[in-house]
Write a protein that holds these residues in place. Structure first.
Motif, PDB file in Angstrom:
ATOM      1  N   LEU A  17       0.996  -1.274   0.035  1.00 33.64           N
ATOM      2  CA  LEU A  17       0.070   0.155   0.149  1.00 33.64           C
ATOM      3  C   LEU A  17       1.002   1.243  -0.131  1.00 33.64           C
ATOM      4  O   LEU A  17       1.801   1.383   0.765  1.00 33.64           O
ATOM      5  CB  LEU A  17      -0.818   0.159   1.236  1.00 33.64           C
ATOM      6  CG  LEU A  17      -1.863  -0.984   1.575  1.00 33.64           C
ATOM      7  CD1 LEU A  17      -2.586  -1.073   2.696  1.00 33.64           C
ATOM      8  CD2 LEU A  17      -2.679  -1.234   0.405  1.00 33.64           C
ATOM      9  N   HIS A  20      -0.599   6.679   2.050  1.00 29.58           N
ATOM     10  CA  HIS A  20      -1.942   7.282   2.388  1.00 29.58           C
ATOM     11  C   HIS A  20      -2.914   6.221   2.908  1.00 29.58           C
ATOM     12  O   HIS A  20      -3.688   6.087   3.712  1.00 29.58           O
ATOM     13  CB  HIS A  20      -2.572   8.282   1.443  1.00 29.58           C
ATOM     14  CG  HIS A  20      -3.901   8.735   1.685  1.00 29.58           C
ATOM     15  ND1 HIS A  20      -4.811   8.414   1.201  1.00 29.58           N
ATOM     16  CD2 HIS A  20      -4.246   9.466   2.998  1.00 29.58           C
ATOM     17  CE1 HIS A  20      -6.116   9.246   1.944  1.00 29.58           C
ATOM     18  NE2 HIS A  20      -5.714   9.724   2.647  1.00 29.58           N
ATOM     19  N   CYS A  21      -2.779   5.141   2.192  1.00 30.75           N
ATOM     20  CA  CYS A  21      -3.486   3.773   2.317  1.00 30.75           C
ATOM     21  C   CYS A  21      -3.117   2.931   3.729  1.00 30.75           C
ATOM     22  O   CYS A  21      -3.983   2.743   4.302  1.00 30.75           O
ATOM     23  CB  CYS A  21      -3.322   2.709   1.020  1.00 30.75           C
ATOM     24  SG  CYS A  21      -4.062   3.285  -0.385  1.00 30.75           S
ATOM     25  N   GLN A  22      -1.825   3.208   3.706  1.00 30.75           N
ATOM     26  CA  GLN A  22      -1.207   2.838   5.110  1.00 30.75           C
ATOM     27  C   GLN A  22      -2.082   3.437   6.435  1.00 30.75           C
ATOM     28  O   GLN A  22      -2.178   2.820   7.556  1.00 30.75           O
ATOM     29  CB  GLN A  22       0.217   2.925   5.465  1.00 30.75           C
ATOM     30  CG  GLN A  22       0.901   1.748   4.306  1.00 30.75           C
ATOM     31  CD  GLN A  22       2.428   2.049   4.325  1.00 30.75           C
ATOM     32  OE1 GLN A  22       2.897   2.092   5.286  1.00 30.75           O
ATOM     33  NE2 GLN A  22       2.900   2.052   2.973  1.00 30.75           N
ATOM     34  N   TRP A  47      -9.092  -3.211   5.727  1.00 32.12           N
ATOM     35  CA  TRP A  47      -9.094  -3.423   4.057  1.00 32.12           C
ATOM     36  C   TRP A  47     -10.395  -2.849   3.338  1.00 32.12           C
ATOM     37  O   TRP A  47     -10.263  -2.330   2.132  1.00 32.12           O
ATOM     38  CB  TRP A  47      -9.030  -4.882   3.615  1.00 32.12           C
ATOM     39  CG  TRP A  47      -7.673  -5.206   3.735  1.00 32.12           C
ATOM     40  CD1 TRP A  47      -6.960  -6.169   4.787  1.00 32.12           C
ATOM     41  CD2 TRP A  47      -6.426  -5.053   2.855  1.00 32.12           C
ATOM     42  NE1 TRP A  47      -5.766  -6.681   4.486  1.00 32.12           N
ATOM     43  CE2 TRP A  47      -5.403  -5.691   3.447  1.00 32.12           C
ATOM     44  CE3 TRP A  47      -6.405  -4.103   1.765  1.00 32.12           C
ATOM     45  CZ2 TRP A  47      -4.069  -5.381   2.731  1.00 32.12           C
ATOM     46  CZ3 TRP A  47      -5.096  -3.824   1.359  1.00 32.12           C
ATOM     47  CH2 TRP A  47      -4.082  -4.741   1.802  1.00 32.12           C
ATOM     48  N   VAL A  50      -9.818   0.894   3.234  1.00 35.06           N
ATOM     49  CA  VAL A  50      -8.946   1.180   2.129  1.00 35.06           C
ATOM     50  C   VAL A  50      -9.591   1.065   0.728  1.00 35.06           C
ATOM     51  O   VAL A  50      -9.616   2.146  -0.415  1.00 35.06           O
ATOM     52  CB  VAL A  50      -7.412   0.313   2.091  1.00 35.06           C
ATOM     53  CG1 VAL A  50      -6.605   0.555   0.757  1.00 35.06           C
ATOM     54  CG2 VAL A  50      -6.794   0.630   3.414  1.00 35.06           C
ATOM     55  N   ARG A  51     -10.191   0.013   0.519  1.00 39.46           N
ATOM     56  CA  ARG A  51     -10.977  -0.039  -0.741  1.00 39.46           C
ATOM     57  C   ARG A  51     -12.082   0.765  -1.129  1.00 39.46           C
ATOM     58  O   ARG A  51     -12.606   1.002  -2.141  1.00 39.46           O
ATOM     59  CB  ARG A  51     -11.746  -1.411  -0.896  1.00 39.46           C
ATOM     60  CG  ARG A  51     -10.377  -2.693  -1.054  1.00 39.46           C
ATOM     61  CD  ARG A  51     -11.417  -4.026  -1.147  1.00 39.46           C
ATOM     62  NE  ARG A  51     -10.309  -5.117  -0.898  1.00 39.46           N
ATOM     63  CZ  ARG A  51     -10.015  -5.772  -0.111  1.00 39.46           C
ATOM     64  NH1 ARG A  51     -10.868  -5.740   1.208  1.00 39.46           N
ATOM     65  NH2 ARG A  51      -9.276  -6.740   0.199  1.00 39.46           N
ATOM     66  N   GLU A  53     -11.640   4.192  -0.650  1.00 38.05           N
ATOM     67  CA  GLU A  53     -10.930   5.130  -1.325  1.00 38.05           C
ATOM     68  C   GLU A  53     -10.034   4.853  -2.501  1.00 38.05           C
ATOM     69  O   GLU A  53      -9.676   5.512  -3.323  1.00 38.05           O
ATOM     70  CB  GLU A  53     -10.375   6.051  -0.379  1.00 38.05           C
ATOM     71  CG  GLU A  53     -11.137   6.725   0.375  1.00 38.05           C
ATOM     72  CD  GLU A  53     -10.483   7.886   1.431  1.00 38.05           C
ATOM     73  OE1 GLU A  53      -9.291   8.533   0.734  1.00 38.05           O
ATOM     74  OE2 GLU A  53     -10.488   7.977   2.620  1.00 38.05           O
ATOM     75  N   TYR A  54      -9.719   3.560  -2.624  1.00 37.33           N
ATOM     76  CA  TYR A  54      -8.608   3.441  -3.528  1.00 37.33           C
ATOM     77  C   TYR A  54      -8.940   2.030  -4.116  1.00 37.33           C
ATOM     78  O   TYR A  54      -9.627   1.131  -3.549  1.00 37.33           O
ATOM     79  CB  TYR A  54      -7.213   3.076  -2.592  1.00 37.33           C
ATOM     80  CG  TYR A  54      -6.631   4.243  -2.318  1.00 37.33           C
ATOM     81  CD1 TYR A  54      -5.595   4.696  -3.207  1.00 37.33           C
ATOM     82  CD2 TYR A  54      -6.660   4.732  -1.266  1.00 37.33           C
ATOM     83  CE1 TYR A  54      -4.805   5.618  -2.856  1.00 37.33           C
ATOM     84  CE2 TYR A  54      -6.181   6.045  -0.962  1.00 37.33           C
ATOM     85  CZ  TYR A  54      -5.007   6.609  -1.630  1.00 37.33           C
ATOM     86  OH  TYR A  54      -4.559   7.663  -1.118  1.00 37.33           O
ATOM     87  N   TRP A  62      -1.915   0.233  -5.873  1.00 31.30           N
ATOM     88  CA  TRP A  62      -3.262   0.602  -5.471  1.00 31.30           C
ATOM     89  C   TRP A  62      -3.290   2.248  -5.977  1.00 31.30           C
ATOM     90  O   TRP A  62      -2.188   2.898  -5.661  1.00 31.30           O
ATOM     91  CB  TRP A  62      -3.399   0.679  -3.927  1.00 31.30           C
ATOM     92  CG  TRP A  62      -3.633  -0.780  -3.641  1.00 31.30           C
ATOM     93  CD1 TRP A  62      -2.698  -1.826  -3.239  1.00 31.30           C
ATOM     94  CD2 TRP A  62      -4.650  -1.317  -3.297  1.00 31.30           C
ATOM     95  NE1 TRP A  62      -3.235  -2.890  -2.889  1.00 31.30           N
ATOM     96  CE2 TRP A  62      -4.617  -2.660  -2.881  1.00 31.30           C
ATOM     97  CE3 TRP A  62      -6.185  -0.685  -3.246  1.00 31.30           C
ATOM     98  CZ2 TRP A  62      -5.537  -3.570  -2.461  1.00 31.30           C
ATOM     99  CZ3 TRP A  62      -7.161  -1.628  -2.806  1.00 31.30           C
ATOM    100  CH2 TRP A  62      -6.815  -2.840  -2.528  1.00 31.30           C
ATOM    101  N   ARG A  64      -5.916   6.001  -6.255  1.00 30.38           N
ATOM    102  CA  ARG A  64      -7.107   6.380  -5.495  1.00 30.38           C
ATOM    103  C   ARG A  64      -8.295   6.434  -6.650  1.00 30.38           C
ATOM    104  O   ARG A  64      -8.038   6.856  -7.706  1.00 30.38           O
ATOM    105  CB  ARG A  64      -6.829   7.890  -5.397  1.00 30.38           C
ATOM    106  CG  ARG A  64      -8.009   8.496  -4.442  1.00 30.38           C
ATOM    107  CD  ARG A  64      -7.521   9.991  -3.893  1.00 30.38           C
ATOM    108  NE  ARG A  64      -8.010   9.754  -2.614  1.00 30.38           N
ATOM    109  CZ  ARG A  64      -7.353  10.269  -1.510  1.00 30.38           C
ATOM    110  NH1 ARG A  64      -6.386  11.038  -1.867  1.00 30.38           N
ATOM    111  NH2 ARG A  64      -7.960  10.316  -0.312  1.00 30.38           N
TER     112      ARG A  64
END
Length: 81
Positions: A17, A20-22, A47, A50-51, A53-54, A62, A64
């Motif tokens: 990731l 930002h995902c982290q 998870w 995260v999904r 937005e990404y 991944w 955005r």
């Protein structure tokens, strides 16, 4: 187990990731854990966060999601009596 910072995340997540995902993953995981979810449940919540937005591209990375202006700028109306 909560993560104090993103560097505490498992290496497999940090490798997959972007930063930002982290951050999203870490915050969602910690919130789910504080709400009493198991580690597995908190991981699922993280998870899913995260999904939201990404999305994972064909290249495996991944990215955005594009904003859907119809959703983000939707007018809200109230019902009458």
């Amino acid at each position: 187990m909560t993560y104090k910072q993103i560097s505490d995340l498992p290496q497999e997540i940090r490798d997959q990731l972007p930063e930002h995902c982290q951050q999203i993953f870490c915050a969602a995981f910690n919130a789910a854990q504080s709400d009493g979810l198991s580690e597995e449940g908190a991981r699922d919540v993280a998870w899913n966060s995260v999904r939201n937005e990404y999305e994972q591209g064909k290249d495996g990375k991944w990215h955005r999601k594009a904003e859907d202006s119809a959703i983000h700028h939707k007018a809200i109306t109230t019902g009458g009596n």
